[in-house]
Scaffold this motif. Sequence first.
Motif, PDB file in Angstrom:
ATOM      1  N   GLY A   7     -20.370  43.423  -9.871  1.00 28.97           N
ATOM      2  CA  GLY A   7     -21.055  44.635 -10.250  1.00 28.97           C
ATOM      3  C   GLY A   7     -21.319  45.646  -9.172  1.00 28.97           C
ATOM      4  O   GLY A   7     -22.445  46.080  -9.028  1.00 28.97           O
ATOM      5  N   ILE A   8     -20.343  46.055  -8.408  1.00 23.45           N
ATOM      6  CA  ILE A   8     -20.548  47.039  -7.367  1.00 23.45           C
ATOM      7  C   ILE A   8     -19.866  48.326  -7.785  1.00 23.45           C
ATOM      8  O   ILE A   8     -18.690  48.338  -8.095  1.00 23.45           O
ATOM      9  N   SER A   9     -20.623  49.430  -7.783  1.00 27.39           N
ATOM     10  CA  SER A   9     -20.042  50.719  -8.116  1.00 27.39           C
ATOM     11  C   SER A   9     -19.091  51.140  -7.007  1.00 27.39           C
ATOM     12  O   SER A   9     -19.378  50.959  -5.837  1.00 27.39           O
ATOM     13  N   SER A  10     -17.969  51.707  -7.396  1.00 29.87           N
ATOM     14  CA  SER A  10     -17.000  52.129  -6.400  1.00 29.87           C
ATOM     15  C   SER A  10     -16.063  53.164  -7.006  1.00 29.87           C
ATOM     16  O   SER A  10     -15.654  53.054  -8.137  1.00 29.87           O
ATOM     17  N   ASP A  11     -15.746  54.178  -6.215  1.00 35.01           N
ATOM     18  CA  ASP A  11     -14.798  55.187  -6.671  1.00 35.01           C
ATOM     19  C   ASP A  11     -13.372  54.787  -6.314  1.00 35.01           C
ATOM     20  O   ASP A  11     -12.422  55.358  -6.817  1.00 35.01           O
ATOM     21  N   THR A  12     -13.214  53.805  -5.434  1.00 37.35           N
ATOM     22  CA  THR A  12     -11.878  53.385  -5.048  1.00 37.35           C
ATOM     23  C   THR A  12     -11.342  52.371  -6.036  1.00 37.35           C
ATOM     24  O   THR A  12     -12.095  51.697  -6.710  1.00 37.35           O
ATOM     25  N   LYS A  13     -10.041  52.265  -6.096  1.00 38.72           N
ATOM     26  CA  LYS A  13      -9.425  51.295  -7.005  1.00 38.72           C
ATOM     27  C   LYS A  13      -9.721  49.887  -6.501  1.00 38.72           C
ATOM     28  O   LYS A  13      -9.450  49.553  -5.362  1.00 38.72           O
ATOM     29  N   ALA A  14     -10.289  49.081  -7.358  1.00 40.17           N
ATOM     30  CA  ALA A  14     -10.624  47.701  -7.009  1.00 40.17           C
ATOM     31  C   ALA A  14      -9.519  46.786  -7.499  1.00 40.17           C
ATOM     32  O   ALA A  14      -8.670  47.187  -8.283  1.00 40.17           O
ATOM     33  N   GLN A  15      -9.558  45.562  -7.045  1.00 41.12           N
ATOM     34  CA  GLN A  15      -8.588  44.595  -7.521  1.00 41.12           C
ATOM     35  C   GLN A  15      -9.311  43.326  -7.939  1.00 41.12           C
ATOM     36  O   GLN A  15     -10.399  43.042  -7.482  1.00 41.12           O
ATOM     37  N   VAL A  16      -8.664  42.581  -8.824  1.00 40.65           N
ATOM     38  CA  VAL A  16      -9.223  41.332  -9.309  1.00 40.65           C
ATOM     39  C   VAL A  16      -9.229  40.335  -8.153  1.00 40.65           C
ATOM     40  O   VAL A  16      -8.195  40.079  -7.550  1.00 40.65           O
ATOM     41  N   VAL A  17     -10.405  39.793  -7.852  1.00 39.24           N
ATOM     42  CA  VAL A  17     -10.499  38.882  -6.718  1.00 39.24           C
ATOM     43  C   VAL A  17     -11.045  37.509  -7.082  1.00 39.24           C
ATOM     44  O   VAL A  17     -10.950  36.581  -6.305  1.00 39.24           O
ATOM     45  N   GLN A  18     -11.643  37.345  -8.244  1.00 34.87           N
ATOM     46  CA  GLN A  18     -12.256  36.077  -8.616  1.00 34.87           C
ATOM     47  C   GLN A  18     -11.487  35.429  -9.757  1.00 34.87           C
ATOM     48  O   GLN A  18     -11.214  36.072 -10.751  1.00 34.87           O
ATOM     49  N   THR A  19     -11.139  34.169  -9.579  1.00 34.78           N
ATOM     50  CA  THR A  19     -10.533  33.386 -10.652  1.00 34.78           C
ATOM     51  C   THR A  19     -11.299  32.078 -10.762  1.00 34.78           C
ATOM     52  O   THR A  19     -11.920  31.627  -9.805  1.00 34.78           O
ATOM     53  N   PHE A  20     -11.246  31.473 -11.926  1.00 36.68           N
ATOM     54  CA  PHE A  20     -11.933  30.204 -12.163  1.00 36.68           C
ATOM     55  C   PHE A  20     -10.952  29.235 -12.796  1.00 36.68           C
ATOM     56  O   PHE A  20     -11.115  28.830 -13.931  1.00 36.68           O
ATOM     57  N   GLU A  21      -9.932  28.870 -12.051  1.00 32.83           N
ATOM     58  CA  GLU A  21      -8.900  27.995 -12.589  1.00 32.83           C
ATOM     59  C   GLU A  21      -9.506  26.675 -13.048  1.00 32.83           C
ATOM     60  O   GLU A  21     -10.261  26.046 -12.323  1.00 32.83           O
ATOM     61  N   GLY A  22      -9.175  26.280 -14.278  1.00 35.74           N
ATOM     62  CA  GLY A  22      -9.637  25.024 -14.820  1.00 35.74           C
ATOM     63  C   GLY A  22     -11.030  25.066 -15.425  1.00 35.74           C
ATOM     64  O   GLY A  22     -11.522  24.064 -15.903  1.00 35.74           O
ATOM     65  N   ALA A  59     -21.339  38.324 -14.041  1.00 34.86           N
ATOM     66  CA  ALA A  59     -19.965  38.733 -14.340  1.00 34.86           C
ATOM     67  C   ALA A  59     -19.245  38.969 -13.020  1.00 34.86           C
ATOM     68  O   ALA A  59     -19.883  39.265 -12.001  1.00 34.86           O
ATOM     69  N   VAL A  60     -17.935  38.822 -13.038  1.00 29.69           N
ATOM     70  CA  VAL A  60     -17.110  39.046 -11.848  1.00 29.69           C
ATOM     71  C   VAL A  60     -15.971  39.989 -12.221  1.00 29.69           C
ATOM     72  O   VAL A  60     -15.702  40.219 -13.396  1.00 29.69           O
ATOM     73  N   ASN A  61     -15.318  40.511 -11.204  1.00 26.68           N
ATOM     74  CA  ASN A  61     -14.176  41.400 -11.408  1.00 26.68           C
ATOM     75  C   ASN A  61     -14.548  42.599 -12.274  1.00 26.68           C
ATOM     76  O   ASN A  61     -13.753  43.054 -13.101  1.00 26.68           O
ATOM     77  N   VAL A  62     -15.777  43.081 -12.080  1.00 28.63           N
ATOM     78  CA  VAL A  62     -16.255  44.248 -12.807  1.00 28.63           C
ATOM     79  C   VAL A  62     -16.836  45.256 -11.827  1.00 28.63           C
ATOM     80  O   VAL A  62     -17.181  44.907 -10.700  1.00 28.63           O
ATOM     81  N   LYS A  63     -16.914  46.494 -12.281  1.00 26.94           N
ATOM     82  CA  LYS A  63     -17.603  47.530 -11.513  1.00 26.94           C
ATOM     83  C   LYS A  63     -18.532  48.262 -12.468  1.00 26.94           C
ATOM     84  O   LYS A  63     -18.309  48.275 -13.688  1.00 26.94           O
ATOM     85  N   LEU A  64     -19.570  48.835 -11.910  1.00 27.79           N
ATOM     86  CA  LEU A  64     -20.582  49.513 -12.717  1.00 27.79           C
ATOM     87  C   LEU A  64     -20.391  51.015 -12.702  1.00 27.79           C
ATOM     88  O   LEU A  64     -20.027  51.589 -11.672  1.00 27.79           O
ATOM     89  N   VAL A  82     -20.223  48.709 -17.792  1.00 27.16           N
ATOM     90  CA  VAL A  82     -19.469  47.739 -17.003  1.00 27.16           C
ATOM     91  C   VAL A  82     -17.994  47.938 -17.315  1.00 27.16           C
ATOM     92  O   VAL A  82     -17.599  47.984 -18.482  1.00 27.16           O
ATOM     93  N   PHE A  83     -17.183  48.036 -16.270  1.00 29.42           N
ATOM     94  CA  PHE A  83     -15.749  48.249 -16.406  1.00 29.42           C
ATOM     95  C   PHE A  83     -14.978  47.130 -15.722  1.00 29.42           C
ATOM     96  O   PHE A  83     -15.369  46.649 -14.662  1.00 29.42           O
ATOM     97  N   CYS A  84     -13.861  46.737 -16.304  1.00 29.56           N
ATOM     98  CA  CYS A  84     -12.960  45.753 -15.715  1.00 29.56           C
ATOM     99  C   CYS A  84     -12.288  46.371 -14.484  1.00 29.56           C
ATOM    100  O   CYS A  84     -11.810  47.503 -14.549  1.00 29.56           O
ATOM    101  N   VAL A  85     -12.238  45.630 -13.383  1.00 26.51           N
ATOM    102  CA  VAL A  85     -11.570  46.163 -12.197  1.00 26.51           C
ATOM    103  C   VAL A  85     -10.048  46.112 -12.336  1.00 26.51           C
ATOM    104  O   VAL A  85      -9.346  46.820 -11.634  1.00 26.51           O
ATOM    105  N   GLY A  86      -9.540  45.280 -13.237  1.00 29.64           N
ATOM    106  CA  GLY A  86      -8.095  45.176 -13.420  1.00 29.64           C
ATOM    107  C   GLY A  86      -7.487  46.348 -14.159  1.00 29.64           C
ATOM    108  O   GLY A  86      -6.425  46.839 -13.802  1.00 29.64           O
ATOM    109  N   CYS A  87      -8.173  46.824 -15.217  1.00 29.70           N
ATOM    110  CA  CYS A  87      -7.592  47.885 -16.052  1.00 29.70           C
ATOM    111  C   CYS A  87      -8.552  49.043 -16.316  1.00 29.70           C
ATOM    112  O   CYS A  87      -8.197  49.997 -16.989  1.00 29.70           O
ATOM    113  N   ASN A  88      -9.774  48.942 -15.829  1.00 27.70           N
ATOM    114  CA  ASN A  88     -10.798  49.985 -15.986  1.00 27.70           C
ATOM    115  C   ASN A  88     -11.295  50.131 -17.422  1.00 27.70           C
ATOM    116  O   ASN A  88     -11.901  51.137 -17.776  1.00 27.70           O
TER     117      ASN A  88
END
Length: 128
Positions: A7-22, A59-64, A82-88
Motif C-alpha cells: 500500500g504505498i502511493s507512487s506515481d512511478t510504475k511499480a512491479q509485482v514483487v510479492q508471491t506466495f507460492e504454495g 494486501a501486497v502488490n498494490v498501490k494506493l 487500491v490499485f493492482c501494481v501489475g495492471c493498475n
Amino acid sequence: MASSSQGISSDTKAQVVQTFEGHPSYSCCKCSAVVALQDELISKSFSGRDGRGFLMQSAVNVKLGRREDRKLLTGVHTVADVFCVGCNDRLGWFYHKAADVSQKYKEGKYLLERERLIKENNWELDEE
C-alpha cells in the motif's frame, strides 16, 4: 519469499514483487498478480462498489490512490482506492480512518472487491 510493497502511493510504475507460492491466495482477475493471502481474510460480509467485498488484514502488490472522505453504507470513512501494481486495475479501497467509533476496527485494513479477484487454492492432486 520476495520483499513486499504494501500500500504505498507512487506515481512511478511499480512491479509485482510479492508471491506466495504454495499458499492459498487471492490474485488480480485481470493480470493474476497475487494480492493477498487467504489467511488474511477477516470477513466476506462487506459491500464494494460493484458487489460483495472482502475485508482483508493486509494486501501486497498494490498501490494506493488519493485519500478522500467517502460516504459508505456504514458512514463516512477516509479511504484511498487500491490499485493492482501489475495492471493498475482498481481492486477496492484502504480504510485510513472511520468517523464512527463502532467502525474503527476497519482502520488500516483493505476492502477488496470479490469480482476483481481470483481465488487461488494451490491444491495438489495425488496421482495414483
